[in-house]
Write a protein that holds these residues in place. Structure first.
Motif, PDB file in Angstrom:
ATOM      1  N   GLY A  28       0.768  -1.047  -0.089  1.00 15.56           N
ATOM      2  CA  GLY A  28      -0.070  -0.065  -0.149  1.00 15.56           C
ATOM      3  C   GLY A  28       0.828   1.294   0.147  1.00 15.56           C
ATOM      4  O   GLY A  28       0.670   2.106  -0.597  1.00 15.56           O
ATOM      5  N   SER A  29       1.866   1.111   0.750  1.00 15.13           N
ATOM      6  CA  SER A  29       2.649   2.387   0.848  1.00 15.13           C
ATOM      7  C   SER A  29       3.494   2.522  -0.713  1.00 15.13           C
ATOM      8  O   SER A  29       3.606   3.842  -0.929  1.00 15.13           O
ATOM      9  N   ASP A  30       3.944   1.650  -1.148  1.00 14.76           N
ATOM     10  CA  ASP A  30       4.506   1.798  -2.407  1.00 14.76           C
ATOM     11  C   ASP A  30       3.598   2.234  -3.391  1.00 14.76           C
ATOM     12  O   ASP A  30       3.971   3.196  -4.533  1.00 14.76           O
ATOM     13  N   ILE A  31       2.378   1.831  -3.375  1.00 14.14           N
ATOM     14  CA  ILE A  31       1.514   2.605  -4.391  1.00 14.14           C
ATOM     15  C   ILE A  31       1.283   4.019  -4.093  1.00 14.14           C
ATOM     16  O   ILE A  31       1.313   4.872  -5.140  1.00 14.14           O
ATOM     17  N   GLN A  32       1.142   4.400  -2.717  1.00 14.09           N
ATOM     18  CA  GLN A  32       0.879   5.651  -2.396  1.00 14.09           C
ATOM     19  C   GLN A  32       2.171   6.627  -2.642  1.00 14.09           C
ATOM     20  O   GLN A  32       2.132   7.784  -3.185  1.00 14.09           O
ATOM     21  N   ASP A  33       3.258   5.934  -2.955  1.00 13.83           N
ATOM     22  CA  ASP A  33       4.630   6.818  -2.973  1.00 13.83           C
ATOM     23  C   ASP A  33       4.957   6.867  -4.525  1.00 13.83           C
ATOM     24  O   ASP A  33       5.855   7.689  -4.612  1.00 13.83           O
ATOM     25  N   SER A  34       4.157   6.153  -5.079  1.00 13.09           N
ATOM     26  CA  SER A  34       4.475   6.018  -6.536  1.00 13.09           C
ATOM     27  C   SER A  34       4.117   7.678  -7.296  1.00 13.09           C
ATOM     28  O   SER A  34       3.017   8.227  -6.886  1.00 13.09           O
ATOM     29  N   ARG A  35       4.949   8.034  -8.284  1.00 16.84           N
ATOM     30  CA  ARG A  35       4.558   9.342  -8.921  1.00 16.84           C
ATOM     31  C   ARG A  35       3.175   9.333  -9.450  1.00 16.84           C
ATOM     32  O   ARG A  35       2.573  10.354  -9.516  1.00 16.84           O
ATOM     33  N   ALA A  36       3.016   8.072 -10.242  1.00 15.11           N
ATOM     34  CA  ALA A  36       1.817   8.021 -10.938  1.00 15.11           C
ATOM     35  C   ALA A  36       0.717   8.326 -10.048  1.00 15.11           C
ATOM     36  O   ALA A  36      -0.538   8.990 -10.445  1.00 15.11           O
ATOM     37  N   THR A  42      -3.647  14.448  -7.467  1.00 16.91           N
ATOM     38  CA  THR A  42      -3.779  15.812  -7.681  1.00 16.91           C
ATOM     39  C   THR A  42      -4.954  16.074  -8.590  1.00 16.91           C
ATOM     40  O   THR A  42      -5.786  17.092  -8.484  1.00 16.91           O
ATOM     41  N   VAL A  43      -4.980  15.211  -9.849  1.00 16.14           N
ATOM     42  CA  VAL A  43      -6.120  15.207 -10.899  1.00 16.14           C
ATOM     43  C   VAL A  43      -7.361  15.159  -9.998  1.00 16.14           C
ATOM     44  O   VAL A  43      -8.451  16.070 -10.435  1.00 16.14           O
ATOM     45  N   GLY A  44      -7.698  14.208  -9.165  1.00 19.52           N
ATOM     46  CA  GLY A  44      -9.063  14.093  -8.452  1.00 19.52           C
ATOM     47  C   GLY A  44      -9.276  15.093  -7.674  1.00 19.52           C
ATOM     48  O   GLY A  44     -10.404  15.589  -7.770  1.00 19.52           O
ATOM     49  N   LEU A  45      -8.369  15.543  -7.053  1.00 13.39           N
ATOM     50  CA  LEU A  45      -8.599  16.634  -6.246  1.00 13.39           C
ATOM     51  C   LEU A  45      -9.073  17.975  -7.027  1.00 13.39           C
ATOM     52  O   LEU A  45      -9.932  19.017  -6.565  1.00 13.39           O
ATOM     53  N   ALA A  46      -8.374  18.314  -8.108  1.00 14.90           N
ATOM     54  CA  ALA A  46      -8.825  19.393  -8.888  1.00 14.90           C
ATOM     55  C   ALA A  46     -10.281  18.851  -9.644  1.00 14.90           C
ATOM     56  O   ALA A  46     -11.011  19.971  -9.627  1.00 14.90           O
ATOM     57  N   CYS A  47     -10.467  17.921  -9.873  1.00 17.94           N
ATOM     58  CA  CYS A  47     -11.848  17.573 -10.613  1.00 17.94           C
ATOM     59  C   CYS A  47     -12.988  17.622  -9.179  1.00 17.94           C
ATOM     60  O   CYS A  47     -13.804  18.478  -9.702  1.00 17.94           O
ATOM     61  N   TYR A  48     -12.474  17.386  -8.114  1.00 18.05           N
ATOM     62  CA  TYR A  48     -13.486  17.741  -6.809  1.00 18.05           C
ATOM     63  C   TYR A  48     -13.618  19.027  -6.700  1.00 18.05           C
ATOM     64  O   TYR A  48     -14.746  19.575  -6.455  1.00 18.05           O
ATOM     65  N   GLY A  49     -12.619  19.970  -7.039  1.00 13.95           N
ATOM     66  CA  GLY A  49     -12.633  21.225  -7.168  1.00 13.95           C
ATOM     67  C   GLY A  49     -13.574  21.970  -8.188  1.00 13.95           C
ATOM     68  O   GLY A  49     -14.443  22.898  -8.007  1.00 13.95           O
ATOM     69  N   VAL A  50     -13.465  21.474  -9.507  1.00 13.30           N
ATOM     70  CA  VAL A  50     -14.368  21.816 -10.561  1.00 13.30           C
ATOM     71  C   VAL A  50     -15.975  21.478 -10.051  1.00 13.30           C
ATOM     72  O   VAL A  50     -16.725  22.388 -10.275  1.00 13.30           O
TER      73      VAL A  50
END
Length: 289
Positions: A28-36, A42-50
């Motif tokens: 789980g940590s490896d997934i969270q630490d991945s750049r992708a 970041t994209v998800g939070l921006a969409c939530y903002g829209v």
């Protein structure tokens, strides 16, 4: 001659379970630490903002007497009706599902450094967010596929009617209302006490973004508490039609004295939260991811 296999001891079984848990936690940590993954968050939070910017716009339109459904579903429907709306819905769906995965990982493996009671509370909160982000993601996916996600008020009334038809249904609806009010109050407190600054944001986030977050969390909390109040009123009056979603809550607010001004203020609060989400997306507290 048959041989009896030695059964593993309780300590050995416990060690194996601990090792399996550690491996899952590292994965789980490896997934969270991945750049992708971080880019998708970041994209998800921006969409939530829209979505919240559109919700704020719809609330103000409602206050000015121009109709429309002032809810997250209504905001996504409005966006889906625009040019390239279906493509935008696909992007928003991916972003929201990523946020759901983020919170699922948090619920399963996160908050390791916190005390037991605080950790349990945070995990429950993350679990609730999994449901919320997933529901919004499915709505966005449905709109991308050309389906109507339905009216939030009708959905709330249908749910209330089903609950009321069950044994002790009136009590169940009242409990749902109280739970929703509690969630709303917790978000108001989160805004007033600025708890989101430490939990959500890394150091270096702009002060103006934090101020917008304060306004936005308070507005979100009040709208959720209003939805809970409608459920509670439906239980007291034994009338499922009294229940409603965010749209119903905002229309109820509009009917109050100075309702136009209150609703415009609420719309501006949603817009503030939408802008805050863009700040959040750029300054995510990676220790919480």
């Amino acid at each position: 001659m048959a041989t009896n296999a030695r059964r593993p001891s309780a300590r050995e079984l416990g060690n194996k379970a601990q090792q399996a848990g550690d491996r899952a936690e590292r994965a789980g940590s490896d997934i969270q630490d991945s750049r992708a993954f971080r880019i998708l968050v970041t994209v998800g939070l921006a969409c939530y903002g829209v979505i919240h910017l559109l919700l704020g716009w719809l609330a103000i339109q409602l206050a000015l007497g121009r109709g429309g459904e002032a809810s997250t579903g209504g905001a996504m429907k409005d966006l889906a009706s625009k040019p390239l709306g279906e493509v935008l819905m696909v992007i928003i769906a991916i972003g929201l599902f990523t946020l759901a995965v983020w919170q699922l990982i948090e619920a399963l493996f996160g908050y390791r450094r916190l005390k037991t009671t605080t950790k349990a509370r945070r995990k429950i909160s993350s679990g609730a967010k999994v449901i919320m982000y997933s529901a919004l993601g499915f709505s966005a996916a449905a709109l991308a596929a050309g389906s109507d996600s339905g009216d939030s008020n009708e959905s709330a009334r249908s749910t209330t009617a089903q609950l009321m038809s069950a044994p002790f249904g009136q009590i169940l609806v009242a409990l749902v209302g109280i739970a929703i009010i509690a969630v709303g109050i917790s978000q108001v407190v989160k805004g007033v006490r600025r708890k989101f600054v430490e939990r959500d944001l890394e150091s270096g986030a702009p002060e103006w973004g934090k101020k917008l977050g304060t306004v936005g969390w308070i507005a979100k909390g009040l709208s959720i508490a209003l939805v809970g109040a409608l459920f509670a009123w439906a239980a007291i009056s034994h009338d499922p039609d009294k229940a409603g979603g965010v749209d119903g809550a905002l229309k109820t607010l509009l009917e109050q004295p100075f309702g136009v001004f209150l609703l415009i203020a609420m719309g501006l609060g949603f817009a503030a939260f939408g802008i805050y989400c863009f700040v959040w997306s750029r300054h995510v507290n990676h220790e919480e991811i």
